[in-house]
Design an enzyme around this catalytic site. Structure first.
Site, short mmCIF file in Angstrom:
data_model
loop_
_atom_site.label_atom_id
_atom_site.label_comp_id
_atom_site.label_asym_id
_atom_site.label_seq_id
_atom_site.Cartn_x
_atom_site.Cartn_y
_atom_site.Cartn_z
N LYS A 16 0.82 -1.11 -0.15
CA LYS A 16 -0.23 -0.02 -0.15
C LYS A 16 1.01 1.52 0.02
O LYS A 16 0.47 1.61 -0.80
CB LYS A 16 -0.73 0.56 1.02
N ARG A 91 -8.50 1.84 10.08
CA ARG A 91 -8.19 0.25 10.21
C ARG A 91 -9.48 -0.24 11.40
O ARG A 91 -9.39 -1.67 11.52
CB ARG A 91 -7.17 0.02 11.09
N ARG A 130 11.46 -7.18 4.18
CA ARG A 130 11.66 -5.44 4.61
C ARG A 130 11.83 -5.05 5.43
O ARG A 130 12.19 -4.80 6.20
CB ARG A 130 9.81 -5.32 5.04
N ARG A 163 11.78 -2.35 11.12
CA ARG A 163 10.97 -2.30 12.07
C ARG A 163 10.96 -3.71 12.76
O ARG A 163 11.45 -4.10 13.32
CB ARG A 163 9.66 -2.11 11.73
N ARG A 174 -0.09 -9.55 14.27
CA ARG A 174 -0.50 -7.99 13.38
C ARG A 174 -1.63 -8.43 12.34
O ARG A 174 -2.26 -8.22 11.81
CB ARG A 174 0.22 -7.31 12.65
#
Ligand code: AMP
Length: 222
Positions: A16, A91, A130, A163, A174
């Site tokens: 996204k 969300r 990532r 992260r 998550r």
């Protein structure tokens, strides 16, 4: 292309942010990532950052009132007539309702909600590889799109790191948070006739082309 007000919906790690950035580069629409905004608050050790950090670290959602206030204040600052993309907000259904109320007050429509569809196995694989620039939040992938200079950002030279919530054990949490709290928004926006889907397993340039086509169709049907 007419300026658009868009919501990007979908699990973490589905591209996204990358797609919001591509539309920002092409049309100048403001790309507002709720996660990036919260991480900046955490880094600044602001009151919001201190309140949000523990939720973020463990893969839970930050309370609705905190994030809703931040995002609506951000939207109010975007110049009238300019396009924007909300990446990662809303969300929850209460966040979506608060957004709708804020936009109604400003007489702004949501032009479309783009749902990024991707299987869980691919999501986990993408997130563990990532990396992100600590300074400007540009994202990389150690396998598919590493920074040219090893661990320094191509855009700003900042340190490129993983992260703290991109570790596998937090990702699982998550994803379950997403399923229980965020996935109901798919039906919420479908009922309003706003939902459009993209196949997020494709290469970023292909997803971008699909998004442009979809946005052109919104113009044609307006
Ligand atoms: P993201 O970068 O979008 O994956 O967001 C990172 C973390 O920030 C999430 O796991 C949540 O803890 C928090 N967060 C981001 N956006 C929201 C939101 N709209 N509502 C609640 N928490 C959020």
């Amino acid at each position: 292309m007419k300026a658009k007000h868009l919501i990007f919906l979908g699990p973490p790690g589905t591209g996204k942010g990358t797609q919001a950035q591509l539309l920002n580069d092409k049309f100048g629409w403001a790309a507002m990532s709720s996660g990036d905004i919260l991480r900046a608050e955490v880094k600044a050790e602001s009151k919001i950052g201190l309140a949000a950090h523990e939720y973020m670290r463990t893969g839970a959602l930050v309370p609705d009132d905190i994030i809703t206030g931040v995002i609506l204040a951000g939207l109010e600052r975007v110049a009238a007539g300019r396009g924007w993309i909300l990446d990662g907000f809303p969300r929850t259904v209460p966040q979506a309702e608060a957004l709708a109320a804020g936009l109604a007050k400003w007489k702004l429509p949501i032009d479309g909600v783009i749902y990024f569809n991707l299987p869980d196995a691919t999501i986990i694989e993408r997130i563990v590889t990532r990396r992100v620039c600590k300074e400007c939040a540009t994202t990389y992938n150690v396998r598919f799109s590493p920074p040219k200079a090893g661990d320094r950002c191509d855009r700003c030279g900042g340190a490129v790191i993983q992260r703290e919530d991109d570790r596998e054990e937090v990702i699982v949490k998550r994803l379950s948070t997403y399923r229980t709290q965020t996935a109901p928004l798919i039906e919420y926006y479908e009922r309003q006739g706003l939902l459009r889907s993209v196949d997020a397993s494709l290469a970023p340039a292909t997803v971008h082309a699909a998004a442009l086509e979809l946005l052109a169709r919104l113009d044609a049907s307006a």
